[in-house]
Design a protein around this motif. Sequence first.
Motif, short mmCIF file in Angstrom:
data_model
loop_
_atom_site.label_atom_id
_atom_site.label_comp_id
_atom_site.label_asym_id
_atom_site.label_seq_id
_atom_site.Cartn_x
_atom_site.Cartn_y
_atom_site.Cartn_z
N THR A 21 -7.21 -26.24 6.47
CA THR A 21 -8.33 -25.77 7.29
C THR A 21 -9.32 -24.98 6.44
N SER A 22 -8.79 -24.14 5.57
CA SER A 22 -9.64 -23.35 4.67
C SER A 22 -10.45 -24.26 3.76
N MET A 23 -9.83 -25.31 3.24
CA MET A 23 -10.54 -26.24 2.35
C MET A 23 -11.60 -27.04 3.14
N LYS A 24 -11.31 -27.36 4.39
CA LYS A 24 -12.30 -28.07 5.22
C LYS A 24 -13.49 -27.16 5.50
N ASP A 25 -13.24 -25.87 5.69
CA ASP A 25 -14.34 -24.90 5.84
C ASP A 25 -15.16 -24.83 4.56
N PHE A 26 -14.48 -24.88 3.43
CA PHE A 26 -15.17 -24.87 2.14
C PHE A 26 -16.06 -26.11 2.03
N LEU A 27 -15.54 -27.26 2.43
CA LEU A 27 -16.33 -28.50 2.41
C LEU A 27 -17.55 -28.40 3.31
N ALA A 28 -17.40 -27.74 4.45
CA ALA A 28 -18.55 -27.55 5.35
C ALA A 28 -19.62 -26.69 4.66
N GLY A 29 -19.17 -25.68 3.92
CA GLY A 29 -20.11 -24.86 3.16
C GLY A 29 -20.80 -25.64 2.06
N VAL A 30 -20.08 -26.55 1.43
CA VAL A 30 -20.67 -27.39 0.39
C VAL A 30 -21.73 -28.31 1.02
N THR A 31 -21.45 -28.82 2.21
CA THR A 31 -22.42 -29.67 2.91
C THR A 31 -23.69 -28.88 3.22
N LYS A 32 -23.53 -27.64 3.67
CA LYS A 32 -24.69 -26.79 3.96
C LYS A 32 -25.48 -26.50 2.69
N LEU A 33 -24.79 -26.24 1.60
CA LEU A 33 -25.44 -26.00 0.31
C LEU A 33 -26.23 -27.23 -0.12
N GLU A 34 -25.64 -28.39 0.04
CA GLU A 34 -26.30 -29.64 -0.33
C GLU A 34 -27.57 -29.85 0.50
#
Length: 155
Positions: free
Chosen positions: A107-120
């Motif tokens: 779940t934590s890594m999926k949240d990190f991926l969501a942050g990467v998507t926002k950064l992108e």
Amino acid sequence: MKLRISAFLLVLGFAIAIPTINAQTSAPASAPAAKKAKTDLEKAMSTIGRANRQLKKQIGDASQNASSLELVAKMRAGAEESVKLIPAKAQDLPAGERDAFTAKYQTSMKDFLAGVTKLEADLKANNNAAAQVDLKNLNDQEKEGHKSYRRPEKE
């Protein structure tokens, strides 16, 4: 005169030979301990870390957004790989706690991926100020994740 030169060469030969012999005989004792092999998760996290360090240097420069997007893609690839893996710390936990620990990690890594998507998205929109904030949030999330999911290093 010849005796002096011969004596000098003899002493010089010993001066060179003795340290070489000592180095050969004591090399195994002074050799550093072999590093343990990295796990797949550590390799994926290293990919994220390298891209992150480079991105920190250039995130504020809109002229480097193309390069920044490539680095974000590397971070995404490392994070997507990491979601599939299990931290080594899970092995240290009792069997009953492993599944919950792993689910929380994923779940934590999926949240990190969501942050990467926002950064992108912010980089694609040339909103580098927001991208800097996003990257800071990802770095804060990384620190918390390492505290929670990384096995403490043994000395």
